[in-house]
Write a protein that holds these residues in place. Structure first.
Motif, PDB file in Angstrom:
ATOM      1  N   GLU A   1      13.369  88.925 123.182  1.00 13.95           N
ATOM      2  CA  GLU A   1      12.637  88.747 124.440  1.00 13.95           C
ATOM      3  C   GLU A   1      11.665  89.896 124.675  1.00 13.95           C
ATOM      4  O   GLU A   1      10.526  89.674 125.120  1.00 13.95           O
TER       5      GLU A   1
ATOM      6  N   PRO B   1      21.111  76.512 113.569  1.00 13.03           N
ATOM      7  CA  PRO B   1      21.870  77.411 114.444  1.00 13.03           C
ATOM      8  C   PRO B   1      22.544  78.584 113.746  1.00 13.03           C
ATOM      9  O   PRO B   1      22.490  79.722 114.236  1.00 13.03           O
TER      10      PRO B   1
ATOM     11  N   ILE C   1       9.797  84.873 117.296  1.00 19.17           N
ATOM     12  CA  ILE C   1      10.369  83.749 118.046  1.00 19.17           C
ATOM     13  C   ILE C   1      10.108  82.432 117.320  1.00 19.17           C
ATOM     14  O   ILE C   1      10.970  81.535 117.294  1.00 19.17           O
ATOM     15  N   ASP C   2       8.928  82.307 116.715  1.00 20.90           N
ATOM     16  CA  ASP C   2       8.598  81.073 115.986  1.00 20.90           C
ATOM     17  C   ASP C   2       9.535  80.874 114.805  1.00 20.90           C
ATOM     18  O   ASP C   2       9.984  79.754 114.548  1.00 20.90           O
TER      19      ASP C   2
ATOM     20  N   HIS D   1      12.592  82.088 114.518  1.00 20.08           N
ATOM     21  CA  HIS D   1      13.898  81.768 115.100  1.00 20.08           C
ATOM     22  C   HIS D   1      13.998  80.284 115.426  1.00 20.08           C
ATOM     23  O   HIS D   1      15.017  79.634 115.145  1.00 20.08           O
ATOM     24  N   ASP D   2      12.941  79.728 115.992  1.00 19.68           N
ATOM     25  CA  ASP D   2      12.960  78.322 116.401  1.00 19.68           C
ATOM     26  C   ASP D   2      12.934  77.361 115.213  1.00 19.68           C
ATOM     27  O   ASP D   2      13.279  76.184 115.371  1.00 19.68           O
ATOM     28  N   MET D   3      12.538  77.844 114.031  1.00 16.32           N
ATOM     29  CA  MET D   3      12.502  77.009 112.838  1.00 16.32           C
ATOM     30  C   MET D   3      13.865  76.900 112.164  1.00 16.32           C
ATOM     31  O   MET D   3      14.049  76.054 111.281  1.00 16.32           O
TER      32      MET D   3
ATOM     33  N   GLN E   1      19.953  81.042 112.946  1.00 15.93           N
ATOM     34  CA  GLN E   1      19.409  81.665 114.151  1.00 15.93           C
ATOM     35  C   GLN E   1      20.257  82.862 114.567  1.00 15.93           C
ATOM     36  O   GLN E   1      19.721  83.925 114.914  1.00 15.93           O
TER      37      GLN E   1
ATOM     38  N   THR F   1       4.444  79.599 110.220  1.00 18.45           N
ATOM     39  CA  THR F   1       5.411  79.743 111.314  1.00 18.45           C
ATOM     40  C   THR F   1       4.809  79.494 112.687  1.00 18.45           C
ATOM     41  O   THR F   1       5.505  78.997 113.583  1.00 18.45           O
ATOM     42  N   THR F   2       3.535  79.839 112.890  1.00 19.09           N
ATOM     43  CA  THR F   2       2.930  79.694 114.218  1.00 19.09           C
ATOM     44  C   THR F   2       1.850  78.632 114.290  1.00 19.09           C
ATOM     45  O   THR F   2       1.401  78.289 115.376  1.00 19.09           O
TER      46      THR F   2
ATOM     47  N   ARG G   1      18.649  86.602 114.518  1.00 17.99           N
ATOM     48  CA  ARG G   1      18.527  87.398 115.745  1.00 17.99           C
ATOM     49  C   ARG G   1      19.267  88.731 115.598  1.00 17.99           C
ATOM     50  O   ARG G   1      18.700  89.792 115.902  1.00 17.99           O
TER      51      ARG G   1
END
Length: 227
Positions: free
Chosen positions: A144, A125, A117-118, A120-122, A128, A196-197, A132
């Motif tokens: 999820e 669009p 998820i981290d 993906h958020d970096m 992303q 990333t985190t 995913r």
């Protein structure tokens, strides 16, 4: 001619995060070689060097174009024999392959469940959407579902690193008194997690944390500067 390393980044090019690219960055610094790093977004990678590779790292050194982190390390060892050795001999190449297998099949499998998820958020669009789709197909789970198991993965990480912890009870680095490519393989995995985190999710006094901090301090702290 300047060596060029194509690596991986999200929307912020100042935060390259690929574990495999970090292996090569550290290998180049170990060899004392000057290089230009060109971080790329996922969807840009196939457009460089005439589509030579769909993944990074890719190294351009004059007429030579090499992909795959281990192959790049072997190339650097052969092309620059007078620079400090990455393997310490043929036996070191074989040992590094064992470290690579441990890192990919044990350490990466836990870390992947922590940071998807981290990452993906970096990303921008377009990336992303690619990330995913490709990762959910590869892993057979939605982001999820993976995120729901993040705390369990963090809890599992110390046990996954026990072989490294065992080694560090006898020496300062995987390579012995000084680092070798085996160190950079495992460092790349934890640097991936850190960038990333924001954390490697281990206590500060853990021998792995202390080793990782030593690695961050190598080469004038160049890896520490990326966060």
């Amino acid at each position: 001619m300047t060596i060029t390393l194509y690596s991986l980044c999200g929307a912020d090019a100042a935060r390259p995060f690929s574990p495999h690219c970090w292996k090569v960055v550290m290998a180049l610094r170990h060899k004392g070689l000057s290089f230009e790093e060109r971080p790329l977004a996922f969807t840009v990678i196939p457009t460089v060097e005439n589509g030579a590779s769909k993944t990074v790292p890719v190294l351009r050194d004059g007429q030579e174009l090499i992909s795959d982190s281990f192959r790049i390390a072997q190339y650097l060892e052969e092309a620059y024999p007078d620079a400090p050795s990455l393997f310490g001999g043929r036996g070191g190449v074989a040992a590094a392959r064992l470290v690579e297998g441990y890192s990919l099949h044990v350490v990466h499998s836990v870390i992947t469940r922590i940071l998807l998820i981290d990452i993906h958020d970096m990303l921008a669009p377009a990336d992303q959407a690619y990330f995913r789709k490709s990762r959910e197909e590869r892993l057979g789970k939605s982001f999820e579902e993976m995120a729901a198991g993040r705390d369990a993965a963090i809890a599992a990480l110390p046990a996954a690193l026990q072989p490294l912890r065992h080694t560090l009870a006898f020496q300062s680095y995987v390579g012995g008194t000084t680092p070798l490519f085996g160190d950079y393989i495992l460092f790349g995995a934890l640097q991936w997690l850190r960038v990333t985190t924001g954390s490697i999710h281990l206590p500060g006094d853990d021998p792995v944390s202390l080793w990782f901090d030593r690695c961050l301090g190598l080469y004038d702290g160049a890896a520490r500067a990326v966060a």
